[in-house]
Design an enzyme around this catalytic site. Sequence first.
Site, PDB file in Angstrom:
ATOM      1  N   LYS A  77       0.852  -1.190   0.000  1.00  0.00           N
ATOM      2  CA  LYS A  77       0.000   0.000   0.000  1.00  0.00           C
ATOM      3  C   LYS A  77       0.893   1.247   0.000  1.00  0.00           C
ATOM      4  O   LYS A  77       1.955   1.251   0.644  1.00  0.00           O
ATOM      5  CB  LYS A  77      -0.878  -0.027   1.257  1.00  0.00           C
ATOM      6  CG  LYS A  77      -1.836   1.144   1.402  1.00  0.00           C
ATOM      7  CD  LYS A  77      -2.674   0.972   2.675  1.00  0.00           C
ATOM      8  CE  LYS A  77      -3.702   2.064   2.847  1.00  0.00           C
ATOM      9  NZ  LYS A  77      -4.509   1.881   4.079  1.00  0.00           N
ATOM     10  N   SER A 152      -9.466   1.759   3.383  1.00  0.00           N
ATOM     11  CA  SER A 152      -8.670   2.528   2.462  1.00  0.00           C
ATOM     12  C   SER A 152      -7.677   1.719   1.637  1.00  0.00           C
ATOM     13  O   SER A 152      -7.186   2.207   0.620  1.00  0.00           O
ATOM     14  CB  SER A 152      -7.914   3.608   3.244  1.00  0.00           C
ATOM     15  OG  SER A 152      -7.023   3.018   4.158  1.00  0.00           O
ATOM     16  N   SER A 176      -9.352  -0.656   7.552  1.00  0.00           N
ATOM     17  CA  SER A 176      -8.883  -0.507   6.166  1.00  0.00           C
ATOM     18  C   SER A 176      -8.258  -1.727   5.527  1.00  0.00           C
ATOM     19  O   SER A 176      -7.999  -1.731   4.328  1.00  0.00           O
ATOM     20  CB  SER A 176      -7.881   0.632   6.081  1.00  0.00           C
ATOM     21  OG  SER A 176      -8.581   1.838   5.985  1.00  0.00           O
TER      22      SER A 176
HETATM   23  N1  GLN Z   1     -12.641   3.895   7.055  1.00  0.00           N
HETATM   24  C1  GLN Z   1     -11.880   4.248   8.203  1.00  0.00           C
HETATM   25  C2  GLN Z   1     -11.457   5.685   8.120  1.00  0.00           C
HETATM   26  O1  GLN Z   1     -11.729   6.280   7.154  1.00  0.00           O
HETATM   27  C3  GLN Z   1     -10.698   3.332   8.346  1.00  0.00           C
HETATM   28  C4  GLN Z   1      -9.483   3.822   7.723  1.00  0.00           C
HETATM   29  C5  GLN Z   1      -8.290   2.967   7.999  1.00  0.00           C
HETATM   30  O2  GLN Z   1      -8.392   1.922   8.638  1.00  0.00           O
HETATM   31  N2  GLN Z   1      -7.131   3.462   7.583  1.00  0.00           N
HETATM   32  O3  GLN Z   1     -10.891   6.221   9.016  1.00  0.00           O
END
Ligand code: GLN
Length: 479
Positions: A77, A152, A176
């Site tokens: 990532k 994400s 994410s």
């Molecule tokens: N969807 C969550 C957020 O937007 C999780 C993001 C993540 O785990 N990096 O914060």
Amino acid sequence: MFSFNSIKEYHAFLAANPTGCSIAVDHYLSKIKERAQLNAFLEVYADEAKKRAAELDADRSTGKKIGNLHGVVISLKDVICFKDHKISASSHILENFTSIYSATAVEKLLAEGAIIIGRNNCDEFAMGSSSENSAFGVVRNAVDESRVPGGSSGGSAVSVQAGLSMISLGSDTGGSVRQPADFCGVIGVKPTYGRISRYGLIAYASSFDQIGIFANTIDDAALVLETISGPDDFDSTASEQNVPSYSTLIDQEKKKYRIAYFKQALEHPGLDKEMASTIQTLIQTLQKEGHIVEAVNFDLLNYIVPTYYILTTAEASSNLSRFDGVKYGHRALLEKGDGLTELYKKSRSEGFGKEVQRRILLGTFVLSAGYYEAYFTKAQQVRKILSDLTKNIFAEYDAIISPTVPTTAFKIGEKSEDPIEMFLADIYTVYANLVGIPAISIPLFKHSNGLPFGLQVMTSHFDEVTLLTLSKQMMQLKQ
Ligand code: GLN
């Protein structure tokens, strides 16, 4: 034709094929090209991966002992540093920034012979649940390209889903890794907070962030996890606890587990009805198999998303202050008469996308004098109550199961105008990050709408052995 099922089978293939790593790399490079419209990769290290594959093939021919991840093709990532390679957090603010060191997790992968094939697209600074917040275009779900892959770490999930790499590393601050794994029908594991060093992971919310793993099989996830876990002098929050040999321990004798599920989670009005009934059926199957599966109360369910968004945005507002056009990142062109304040304002306004700006503002607000007690302190108190509750649950149960996400993958654009609705999609995943426990999403189900969905399993701190063993047993139920 090269095909990949598991690292074990791949290693057997390599034993019989002197140019096996090169064959694998060529296969993945052509797959990545073929599925370019998925936008899962921001950059592909084609020449470098080929060169490394040839070197690894040569090593094998000399009879050198091979590493645990010899020739395993892995993508990262775009928030995980790889020395001398670009890293942007899918943001214009870091466009063209080059890592000057590698994340500890990456060093460990390389030391065991892995091949890094490229970097995966994601939501900007890992903020989002759909991979629509990337500055470099949305990522598409390979099952249905009109749908999001989740976020994400969407590019990483799609990479494993579409067979563009064998494994991908993502990051999980509030789901994410697990949420996109659920939407894409792959395995996504977030270990205990502190299990894997965060050195070289671009910080979003430091007391929540963990590197996580996307894989096709539990065995592969276990092998990668034991390779990249462990203490690190560069991260004081990385645990000193011994790293068990997950990949061998998960095949221990079958045990009957005590499993809890949250009543409020399964009865939540936002949960898709078919998903709820599928999980109810699974509970009955587990009971028939001899496990104890019981409902426990979780009155705080509706508080966890607000608590998560107060605390993570607060940490983000502080962590992202370094991207100011001076210390790091894009610097705006100034006009005559502009001073330091304009430099910061213009650079940050130009460099950060809408969602990141929203979160920095929200985080700065909840930390500001006059609101600190009402929001930040209160959210910390809820976090403490959740930790106490978690201790009580694990005094009686080995694991908690729940849906990973309340719905299957939604359409691109469907929720992008409504941040609250998007935040609510995190209802089942943020709990594990708030309390630091390990959690996994396993691809057990298929909805009648044709889309995959997963089951989330959570266990007590540093009990990845139970997490992976139970998950492996459940994956076998599926077959
Ligand atoms: N969807 C969550 C957020 O937007 C999780 C993001 C993540 O785990 N990096 O914060």
